[in-house]
Design a protein around this motif. Structure first.
Motif, PDB file in Angstrom:
ATOM      1  N   ARG A 156       0.833  -1.212   0.000  1.00 12.24           N
ATOM      2  CA  ARG A 156       0.000   0.000   0.000  1.00 12.24           C
ATOM      3  C   ARG A 156       0.866   1.259   0.000  1.00 12.24           C
ATOM      4  O   ARG A 156       0.586   2.224  -0.715  1.00 12.24           O
ATOM      5  N   ALA A 157       1.923   1.261   0.812  1.00 14.82           N
ATOM      6  CA  ALA A 157       2.812   2.421   0.877  1.00 14.82           C
ATOM      7  C   ALA A 157       3.507   2.652  -0.463  1.00 14.82           C
ATOM      8  O   ALA A 157       3.619   3.794  -0.934  1.00 14.82           O
ATOM      9  N   LYS A 158       3.964   1.588  -1.090  1.00 11.49           N
ATOM     10  CA  LYS A 158       4.646   1.728  -2.378  1.00 11.49           C
ATOM     11  C   LYS A 158       3.684   2.222  -3.451  1.00 11.49           C
ATOM     12  O   LYS A 158       4.051   3.062  -4.281  1.00 11.49           O
ATOM     13  N   MET A 159       2.463   1.739  -3.423  1.00  6.11           N
ATOM     14  CA  MET A 159       1.474   2.198  -4.406  1.00  6.11           C
ATOM     15  C   MET A 159       1.141   3.678  -4.206  1.00  6.11           C
ATOM     16  O   MET A 159       0.985   4.417  -5.181  1.00  6.11           O
ATOM     17  N   ARG A 160       1.035   4.120  -2.934  1.00  8.39           N
ATOM     18  CA  ARG A 160       0.803   5.546  -2.670  1.00  8.39           C
ATOM     19  C   ARG A 160       1.969   6.386  -3.190  1.00  8.39           C
ATOM     20  O   ARG A 160       1.767   7.448  -3.781  1.00  8.39           O
ATOM     21  N   THR A 161       3.179   5.893  -2.967  1.00  5.69           N
ATOM     22  CA  THR A 161       4.364   6.615  -3.434  1.00  5.69           C
ATOM     23  C   THR A 161       4.382   6.708  -4.950  1.00  5.69           C
ATOM     24  O   THR A 161       4.662   7.775  -5.519  1.00  5.69           O
ATOM     25  N   MET A 162       4.073   5.604  -5.611  1.00  2.00           N
ATOM     26  CA  MET A 162       4.042   5.611  -7.075  1.00  2.00           C
ATOM     27  C   MET A 162       2.989   6.589  -7.595  1.00  2.00           C
ATOM     28  O   MET A 162       3.224   7.304  -8.570  1.00  2.00           O
ATOM     29  N   ALA A 163       1.832   6.636  -6.937  1.00  2.00           N
ATOM     30  CA  ALA A 163       0.781   7.575  -7.337  1.00  2.00           C
ATOM     31  C   ALA A 163       1.243   9.019  -7.129  1.00  2.00           C
ATOM     32  O   ALA A 163       1.021   9.872  -7.993  1.00  2.00           O
ATOM     33  N   SER A 164       1.911   9.298  -6.007  1.00  2.00           N
ATOM     34  CA  SER A 164       2.409  10.644  -5.740  1.00  2.00           C
ATOM     35  C   SER A 164       3.440  11.079  -6.767  1.00  2.00           C
ATOM     36  O   SER A 164       3.515  12.252  -7.129  1.00  2.00           O
ATOM     37  N   LEU A 165       4.226  10.126  -7.233  1.00  2.00           N
ATOM     38  CA  LEU A 165       5.250  10.418  -8.235  1.00  2.00           C
ATOM     39  C   LEU A 165       4.690  10.393  -9.663  1.00  2.00           C
ATOM     40  O   LEU A 165       5.422  10.656 -10.616  1.00  2.00           O
ATOM     41  N   GLU A 166       3.395  10.062  -9.753  1.00  2.00           N
ATOM     42  CA  GLU A 166       2.714   9.946 -11.039  1.00  2.00           C
ATOM     43  C   GLU A 166       3.425   8.971 -11.981  1.00  2.00           C
ATOM     44  O   GLU A 166       3.546   9.215 -13.174  1.00  2.00           O
TER      45      GLU A 166
END
Length: 122
Positions: A53-63
């Motif tokens: 979940r944390a990695k997916m949030r990070t990927m979304a933040s980085l677009e």
């Protein structure tokens, strides 16, 4: 191949300590094998759900417009491999495999886990 057969095959990978098929939306293991006194697979399933979940949030933040294939956590004595099932199969499942670092060949384990994933029917 069903879940139980897939887990049994994963436990045949050199150095395998424990394996679980986990739904990261709920954090619940759909099945698990191995583990034991020093590796509680239920706790590992829930904890690795948070990693994803944390990695997916990070990927979304980085677009980043990409998908996670696998995540490797290297410990002093173990490898923890988290392999997400392809999005065309199930968007919320991953295979968690713990390996004894002294007995495992990481490249071969990743290859074998990839093969198990392709044969898994959920």
């Amino acid at each position: 191949m069903d879940i139980d057969t897939s887990l049994k095959q994963a436990m045949e990978i050199d150095g395998a300590v424990g394996v679980a098929l986990v739904d990261y939306e709920s954090g619940m293991a759909l099945g698990s094998l191995g583990g034991g006194r020093y590796l509680n697979l239920e706790v590992a399933a829930a904890g690795n759900t948070e990693v994803i979940r944390a990695k997916m949030r990070t990927m979304a933040s980085l677009e980043l417009n990409d998908e996670i294939e696998d995540i490797l956590i290297t410990l002093g004595r173990q490898y923890h491999l988290i392999r997400l099932l392809g999005s065309n199969r199930s968007a919320s499942l991953f295979i968690y495999l713990a390996l004894d670092r002294g007995k495992a060949n990481l490249a071969m384990a990743r290859h074998q886990l990839r093969q198990i994933e392709t044969q898994l029917n959920v």
